[in-house]
Design a protein around this motif. Structure first.
Motif, PDB file in Angstrom:
ATOM      1  N   THR A  86      32.724  50.214  90.934  1.00  0.00           N
ATOM      2  CA  THR A  86      33.030  49.301  92.043  1.00  0.00           C
ATOM      3  C   THR A  86      32.871  50.008  93.383  1.00  0.00           C
ATOM      4  O   THR A  86      32.306  49.449  94.335  1.00  0.00           O
ATOM      5  CB  THR A  86      34.461  48.756  91.904  1.00  0.00           C
ATOM      6  OG1 THR A  86      34.603  48.098  90.640  1.00  0.00           O
ATOM      7  CG2 THR A  86      34.771  47.758  93.022  1.00  0.00           C
ATOM      8  N   THR A  87      33.368  51.230  93.468  1.00  0.00           N
ATOM      9  CA  THR A  87      33.220  52.015  94.702  1.00  0.00           C
ATOM     10  C   THR A  87      31.750  52.226  95.025  1.00  0.00           C
ATOM     11  O   THR A  87      31.322  52.062  96.181  1.00  0.00           O
ATOM     12  CB  THR A  87      33.920  53.376  94.547  1.00  0.00           C
ATOM     13  OG1 THR A  87      35.288  53.181  94.190  1.00  0.00           O
ATOM     14  CG2 THR A  87      33.847  54.171  95.839  1.00  0.00           C
ATOM     15  N   LEU A  88      30.964  52.581  94.021  1.00  0.00           N
ATOM     16  CA  LEU A  88      29.532  52.787  94.217  1.00  0.00           C
ATOM     17  C   LEU A  88      28.844  51.496  94.621  1.00  0.00           C
ATOM     18  O   LEU A  88      27.976  51.496  95.501  1.00  0.00           O
ATOM     19  CB  LEU A  88      28.905  53.339  92.935  1.00  0.00           C
ATOM     20  CG  LEU A  88      27.397  53.593  92.960  1.00  0.00           C
ATOM     21  CD1 LEU A  88      27.042  54.605  94.049  1.00  0.00           C
ATOM     22  CD2 LEU A  88      26.907  54.083  91.606  1.00  0.00           C
ATOM     23  N   GLY A  89      29.229  50.380  94.004  1.00  0.00           N
ATOM     24  CA  GLY A  89      28.615  49.089  94.324  1.00  0.00           C
ATOM     25  C   GLY A  89      28.792  48.718  95.782  1.00  0.00           C
ATOM     26  O   GLY A  89      27.838  48.340  96.466  1.00  0.00           O
ATOM     27  N   PHE A  90      30.025  48.837  96.271  1.00  0.00           N
ATOM     28  CA  PHE A  90      30.268  48.517  97.685  1.00  0.00           C
ATOM     29  C   PHE A  90      29.614  49.546  98.600  1.00  0.00           C
ATOM     30  O   PHE A  90      29.174  49.220  99.702  1.00  0.00           O
ATOM     31  CB  PHE A  90      31.769  48.437  97.950  1.00  0.00           C
ATOM     32  CG  PHE A  90      32.390  47.139  97.523  1.00  0.00           C
ATOM     33  CD1 PHE A  90      32.158  45.974  98.235  1.00  0.00           C
ATOM     34  CD2 PHE A  90      33.188  47.074  96.398  1.00  0.00           C
ATOM     35  CE1 PHE A  90      32.712  44.768  97.841  1.00  0.00           C
ATOM     36  CE2 PHE A  90      33.757  45.880  95.985  1.00  0.00           C
ATOM     37  CZ  PHE A  90      33.518  44.719  96.707  1.00  0.00           C
ATOM     38  N   GLY A  91      29.552  50.799  98.137  1.00  0.00           N
ATOM     39  CA  GLY A  91      28.876  51.827  98.925  1.00  0.00           C
ATOM     40  C   GLY A  91      27.395  51.522  99.099  1.00  0.00           C
ATOM     41  O   GLY A  91      26.825  51.759 100.177  1.00  0.00           O
ATOM     42  N   LEU A  92      26.767  50.996  98.065  1.00  0.00           N
ATOM     43  CA  LEU A  92      25.348  50.641  98.145  1.00  0.00           C
ATOM     44  C   LEU A  92      25.118  49.485  99.120  1.00  0.00           C
ATOM     45  O   LEU A  92      24.110  49.456  99.834  1.00  0.00           O
ATOM     46  CB  LEU A  92      24.814  50.277  96.753  1.00  0.00           C
ATOM     47  CG  LEU A  92      24.699  51.448  95.772  1.00  0.00           C
ATOM     48  CD1 LEU A  92      24.281  50.946  94.381  1.00  0.00           C
ATOM     49  CD2 LEU A  92      23.694  52.484  96.272  1.00  0.00           C
ATOM     50  N   ILE A  93      26.061  48.546  99.152  1.00  0.00           N
ATOM     51  CA  ILE A  93      25.957  47.453 100.133  1.00  0.00           C
ATOM     52  C   ILE A  93      26.031  48.036 101.544  1.00  0.00           C
ATOM     53  O   ILE A  93      25.256  47.663 102.434  1.00  0.00           O
ATOM     54  CB  ILE A  93      27.084  46.423  99.931  1.00  0.00           C
ATOM     55  CG1 ILE A  93      26.963  45.756  98.560  1.00  0.00           C
ATOM     56  CG2 ILE A  93      27.049  45.361 101.041  1.00  0.00           C
ATOM     57  CD1 ILE A  93      28.141  44.871  98.199  1.00  0.00           C
TER      58      ILE A  93
END
Length: 321
Positions: A86-93
């Motif tokens: 989840t942290t990585l997902g929002f970081g990619l956004i």
């Protein structure tokens, strides 16, 4: 029981801190060389114009050190994997948003609807994990009422969406002064790390990795900042805290210990709403940290006061457990 756990938590902090400190002197010059500098909006405080060109997208450093250290403490725990993802997902956004700002020189980056759509996508994936894989109950802990849990039942999913989107964008708004978002998040994460030792010990080390990563980042992000985290970092941190608080059943506590996040977002909402209705402004400038700057406070004073408020809020949070 606690000795090996605390040792792992210390290792997690040191590992993430060391990785960030070693990586930063190499990454910052590269970002500066390829001109990935911060674009400063003309309608912001004039004192911030001198910051234009400071390398941004420093969230890459936070994410890299967080994930690198986190991999040592997964131990096949699905909750830890979900928090990392989840942290990585929002970081990619956030990375995509920063890239558009820097390359296209468009201060707003992604359009509002694009950002919300992508944030909802990551949020829904996280909720699917909670409901379909983890099979989580819909109860959350109520602050200051010992042994009392509130069951959300059918409202659980909408509530989780509200918490996720709200936290992500509130942390994003907080990232407006040197070291502010990073320092506040260190304190908030320390609260959750301490509480997790007795409630969710299996996720304690992963919380400590974000603390270590941010401590390393603060060496270069504190005033005067040599690098900004950008949306890459702020959206990732918001996603991390939201996912963490939901898994620990403590989202109401996030509103207490993260009072600065709440104040930043509410000031922005009130400013926009009040101006549209009455054509007048409540604050000199929003989010609220800019209001104090316009009043004449030095940037370092605003940051210090917000740190103190967060520390007091965390102490209140401990009383509420």
């Amino acid at each position: 029981m606690y000795q090996p756990l605390i040792r792992n938590c210390i290792y997690a902090v040191l590992l993430a801190f060391g990785f960030n400190v070693i990586l930063s002197p190499f990454i910052i010059p590269i970002l500066r060389k390829i001109k990935l500098g911060q674009y400063i909006r003309g309608d912001g405080p004039q004192s911030h114009l001198k910051k234009e060109g400071t390398p941004t997208m420093g969230g890459i450093l936070i994410l890299c050190s967080f994930i690198f250290a986190g991999l040592f403490f997964i131990e096949h725990n699905p909750d830890v994997i979900a928090i990392l993802a989840t942290t990585l997902g929002f970081g990619l956004i956030g990375f995509l948003d920063d890239y558009l700002k820097v390359v296209l020189k468009r201060s707003l980056g992604l359009r509002a609807y694009q950002k919300i759509f992508l944030q909802l996508a990551v949020t829904i994936l996280f909720i699917l994990y909670l409901v379909k894989i983890k099979g989580v109950d819909t109860d959350i802990v109520v602050p200051f009422f010992r042994d009392v849990s509130f069951y959300l039942n059918g409202f659980y999913i909408p509530f989780c969406i509200f918490v996720m989107i709200g936290a992500v964008n509130s942390v994003n708004l907080t990232d407006g002064l040197d070291g502010l978002a990073a320092g506040v998040t260190i304190l908030v994460s320390t609260f959750f790390a301490t509480v997790s030792l007795s409630m969710f010990p299996e996720i304690s080390p992963i919380i400590c990795t974000i603390i270590g990563s941010l401590l390393g980042f603060m060496l270069f992000n504190a005033f005067p900042a040599k690098i900004f985290m950008g949306d890459t970092g702020s959206l990732a941190l918001g996603g991390f805290l939201a996912a963490l608080s939901i898994i620990m059943k403590l989202p109401l506590f996030l509103a207490i210990v993260g009072i600065i996040y709440v104040a930043e977002s509410m000031s922005d909402i009130l400013q926009v709403t009040f101006y549209k209705l009455f054509k007048k402004r409540i604050f000199k400038m929003a989010p609220i940290h800019h209001h104090f700057e316009i009043l004449g406070w030095k940037e370092t004073k605003v940051v210090a006061v917000f740190f103190i408020i967060t520390a007091i809020a965390c102490l209140i949070g401990f009383l509420g457990i």
